[in-house]
Design a protein around this motif. Structure first.
Motif, PDB file in Angstrom:
ATOM      1  N   PHE A  19       0.852  -1.195   0.000  1.00 10.76           N
ATOM      2  CA  PHE A  19       0.000   0.000   0.000  1.00 10.76           C
ATOM      3  C   PHE A  19       0.883   1.239   0.000  1.00 10.76           C
ATOM      4  N   ILE A  20       0.609   2.154  -0.922  1.00  7.97           N
ATOM      5  CA  ILE A  20       1.398   3.382  -1.040  1.00  7.97           C
ATOM      6  C   ILE A  20       0.680   4.516  -0.307  1.00  7.97           C
ATOM      7  N   SER A  21       1.422   5.226   0.519  1.00 12.03           N
ATOM      8  CA  SER A  21       0.851   6.347   1.272  1.00 12.03           C
ATOM      9  C   SER A  21       1.939   7.391   1.500  1.00 12.03           C
ATOM     10  N   TRP A  22       1.546   8.510   2.091  1.00 11.38           N
ATOM     11  CA  TRP A  22       2.521   9.551   2.401  1.00 11.38           C
ATOM     12  C   TRP A  22       3.502   9.061   3.460  1.00 11.38           C
ATOM     13  N   ASP A  23       4.755   9.417   3.277  1.00 13.03           N
ATOM     14  CA  ASP A  23       5.780   9.126   4.277  1.00 13.03           C
ATOM     15  C   ASP A  23       5.853  10.322   5.220  1.00 13.03           C
ATOM     16  N   LEU A  24       5.088  10.269   6.305  1.00 10.08           N
ATOM     17  CA  LEU A  24       4.978  11.418   7.204  1.00 10.08           C
ATOM     18  C   LEU A  24       6.287  11.733   7.916  1.00 10.08           C
ATOM     19  N   SER A  25       7.178  10.767   7.997  1.00  6.49           N
ATOM     20  CA  SER A  25       8.459  11.015   8.660  1.00  6.49           C
ATOM     21  C   SER A  25       9.384  11.887   7.815  1.00  6.49           C
ATOM     22  N   ARG A  35       5.759  19.855   1.752  1.00  5.77           N
ATOM     23  CA  ARG A  35       6.386  18.982   0.767  1.00  5.77           C
ATOM     24  C   ARG A  35       6.283  17.554   1.292  1.00  5.77           C
ATOM     25  N   GLU A  36       5.857  16.651   0.417  1.00  2.77           N
ATOM     26  CA  GLU A  36       5.638  15.270   0.837  1.00  2.77           C
ATOM     27  C   GLU A  36       6.253  14.312  -0.183  1.00  2.77           C
ATOM     28  N   LYS A  37       6.479  13.083   0.274  1.00  2.00           N
ATOM     29  CA  LYS A  37       6.857  12.012  -0.637  1.00  2.00           C
ATOM     30  C   LYS A  37       6.108  10.751  -0.241  1.00  2.00           C
ATOM     31  N   ALA A  38       5.921   9.860  -1.210  1.00  2.00           N
ATOM     32  CA  ALA A  38       5.168   8.629  -0.983  1.00  2.00           C
ATOM     33  C   ALA A  38       6.125   7.461  -0.774  1.00  2.00           C
ATOM     34  N   GLU A  42       5.543  -2.212   1.988  1.00  2.00           N
ATOM     35  CA  GLU A  42       6.122  -3.555   1.860  1.00  2.00           C
ATOM     36  C   GLU A  42       7.522  -3.530   1.244  1.00  2.00           C
ATOM     37  N   CYS A  43       7.670  -2.841   0.111  1.00  2.00           N
ATOM     38  CA  CYS A  43       8.984  -2.781  -0.529  1.00  2.00           C
ATOM     39  C   CYS A  43       9.712  -1.502  -0.107  1.00  2.00           C
ATOM     40  N   SER A  44      10.876  -1.288  -0.676  1.00  7.02           N
ATOM     41  CA  SER A  44      11.706  -0.140  -0.291  1.00  7.02           C
ATOM     42  C   SER A  44      11.460   1.089  -1.164  1.00  7.02           C
ATOM     43  N   TYR A  45      10.334   1.113  -1.856  1.00  6.77           N
ATOM     44  CA  TYR A  45      10.074   2.225  -2.779  1.00  6.77           C
ATOM     45  C   TYR A  45       9.819   3.527  -2.020  1.00  6.77           C
ATOM     46  N   HIS A  46      10.479   4.595  -2.491  1.00  2.00           N
ATOM     47  CA  HIS A  46      10.243   5.955  -2.007  1.00  2.00           C
ATOM     48  C   HIS A  46      10.227   6.873  -3.215  1.00  2.00           C
TER      49      HIS A  46
END
Length: 218
Positions: A19-25, A35-38, A42-46
């Motif tokens: 599941f892809i979501s915002w990386d709040l950290s 500014r946000e990134k997803a 499960e995997c290491s995708y950023h």
């Protein structure tokens, strides 16, 4: 934006069902903008960082300012709410408030632009009065005025302390008496708190007679 993230994630990890979501950290605050990134759980995708705001194109070097930060400062110039007051509204609404330094930086940018346009507007008004004087057959370089000053401290605050106005800041406005509109044709600010006191000095007399005139420089 999300389409770009989904396509990139599918290309990098085609077998991933995460599941892809915002990386709040990793989120970054830019005043009232973010500014946000997803990332995938499960995997290491950023994904790359995305600006969730429109930028203002400027000629100066450095990071571009978020349009919403400048819009807020334009609005604050029209209402009696300070930077601290706006921060309280944000926090009272459970919204992370912009930092004081960030808001002050945006205020400095907006104030210079507002001052520039105000000066141009005053010049246009003085030119209009000159044209009216020419049509009336009067001296075009003389404008009849009325003037008054506004201070940052009430006069009663200095009772028993000083016979003068107990103020550290003053705004002095001059209004033309040539037309029924009585438009402001000149304004001046004086501050004892500013480090550049020499730039705020004025030779305008506080008490003006009925025959006092303002000679225009335009």
């Amino acid at each position: 934006m999300w389409n770009e993230v989904f396509i990139e994630h599918r290309q990098i990890s085609p077998m991933c069902t995460g599941f892809i979501s915002w990386d709040l950290s990793a989120e970054q605050q830019r005043g009232a903008a973010w500014r946000e990134k997803a990332s995938c759980n499960e995997c290491s995708y950023h994904s790359k960082m995305f600006n969730l705001y429109n930028e203002v194109i400027a000629k100066k070097r450095g990071r571009r300012t978020a349009a919403i930060n400048l819009s807020i400062q334009v609005a604050l110039n029209h209402i009696a709410i300070s930077t601290t007051g706006l921060q309280k509204l944000f926090l009272g609404s459970n919204i992370p408030a912009p930092s004081t330094s960030s808001m002050q930086h945006s205020a400095n940018v907006v104030s210079e632009i507002i001052e520039e346009y105000n000066q141009k507007d005053l010049v246009q008004k003085r030119k209009l009065i000159k044209e009216i004087n020419i049509l009336r057959g009067d001296n075009p370089n003389i404008i009849n005025i009325q003037a008054d000053g506004m201070y940052n401290n009430p006069i009663y605050s200095g009772m028993g302390k000083t016979p003068f106005q107990p103020a550290t800041q003053c705004t002095y406005n001059m209004l033309e008496n040539n037309t029924y509109k009585h438009s402001i044709v000149s304004t001046r600010q004086v501050s004892k708190l500013c480090s550049n006191k020499s730039e705020h000095k004025t030779k305008t007399k506080v008490n003006l007679t009925k025959v006092t005139v303002l000679k225009t420089a335009c």
